[in-house]
Design an enzyme around this catalytic site. Sequence first.
Site, mmCIF file in Angstrom:
data_model
loop_
_atom_site.group_PDB
_atom_site.id
_atom_site.type_symbol
_atom_site.label_atom_id
_atom_site.label_comp_id
_atom_site.label_asym_id
_atom_site.label_seq_id
_atom_site.Cartn_x
_atom_site.Cartn_y
_atom_site.Cartn_z
ATOM 1 N N HIS A 179 0.823 -1.212 0.000
ATOM 2 C CA HIS A 179 0.000 0.000 0.000
ATOM 3 C C HIS A 179 0.854 1.257 0.000
ATOM 4 C CE1 HIS A 179 -3.387 -2.518 2.074
ATOM 5 N NE2 HIS A 179 -3.096 -2.944 0.866
ATOM 6 N N HIS A 198 -9.169 -2.272 -5.254
ATOM 7 C CA HIS A 198 -8.062 -2.553 -4.335
ATOM 8 C C HIS A 198 -7.048 -3.509 -4.958
ATOM 9 C CE1 HIS A 198 -5.873 -2.701 -0.600
ATOM 10 N NE2 HIS A 198 -5.722 -3.993 -0.818
ATOM 11 N N ASP A 222 -3.074 -2.836 -5.253
ATOM 12 C CA ASP A 222 -2.019 -3.788 -4.903
ATOM 13 C C ASP A 222 -1.073 -4.024 -6.083
ATOM 14 O OD1 ASP A 222 -2.773 -4.234 -2.275
ATOM 15 O OD2 ASP A 222 -3.810 -6.119 -2.684
ATOM 16 N N HIS A 248 -0.197 -10.958 -5.180
ATOM 17 C CA HIS A 248 1.156 -10.433 -4.995
ATOM 18 C C HIS A 248 2.219 -11.366 -5.583
ATOM 19 C CE1 HIS A 248 -0.608 -7.466 -2.403
ATOM 20 N NE2 HIS A 248 -1.034 -8.375 -1.543
#
Length: 310
Positions: free
Chosen positions: A78, A235, A239, A262
């Site tokens: 973030h 969101h 990311d 991720h």
Amino acid sequence: MQNTLKSAAVFTGLGLHSGEAVRMVVHPAPVDTGVWFRRTDVAGADALIPARWDAVVPSKLCTLVANAAGTSVSTIEHIMAALAGCAIHNALIEIDGPEVPILDGSSVPFVQAFLAQGILAQPAPVRAIRVLKAIEVREGEAVARLEPSDNLEIDFRIDFAEAGIGRQEKHLSMANGAFVRELCDSRTFCLQADVDFMRANGLALGGTLENAVVFEDGEVLSPGGLRHSDEPVRHKMLDALGDLALAGGPILGRYTGIRAGHAMTNRLLRALFADPSAYRFVEVGGTAERKLPGMGVHRGDLPMVTPLHA
């Protein structure tokens, strides 16, 4: 040109997974520094950790970087998204614990503080990474791909059985402050069943209904509901920008994520840099700078979100 902060920004809060209190200070840094973390609580070992794709090590549910001595910082995605989205290329981040504070679960507290402190132009050109050909990684139904484009575009698709999320997709160019206007206030999200499982396994110890959007049986449990009807996919795009910011420079290319996370985005960067014919570094100046994420952003771009006290 490259940018840094005019003065340091201070943040205090809890780590999402560790639940530990942490103080973090983002300092200005000289030209060509890039972004580094320094663990101020570590003595007798190397405390400096590069915010770079090749420093990422496998971690559950977040992005974690570590140096050769094993010193690490987790949940960096973030703040990395906020730095990239504000076009801050050089920063030293001092932190007195192993995890970045979660704050409200989005990037907006970081962006608010950065724009309040001010962004300083530096006398050196930005070196961007131009994608020259398509690179893709897959894992089951999940896909992460980079393709050539004149500016950074993010295209993301998610599909959850949870009725409150379902199928969502969104495409954005990251030029002209789009991250700050469209994505920075979108919070991390999960299911109530996931929260119960994570806590049983020693994770999400700092998670609350105020720093994550929690869904259960089609309902949003977090007070105030959603900030956007498609907040979950926004969101995921946030990311992705944070994880792509570990490339070592702004990316000029189109990123597509389908159920990606991720680990897949990091695998994609590793695949990109493993193929010298797939990219080249370019100096970006003049009107072309406007195509870079965050260039020209100002406080008027911020969405109307109640600020947290840093």
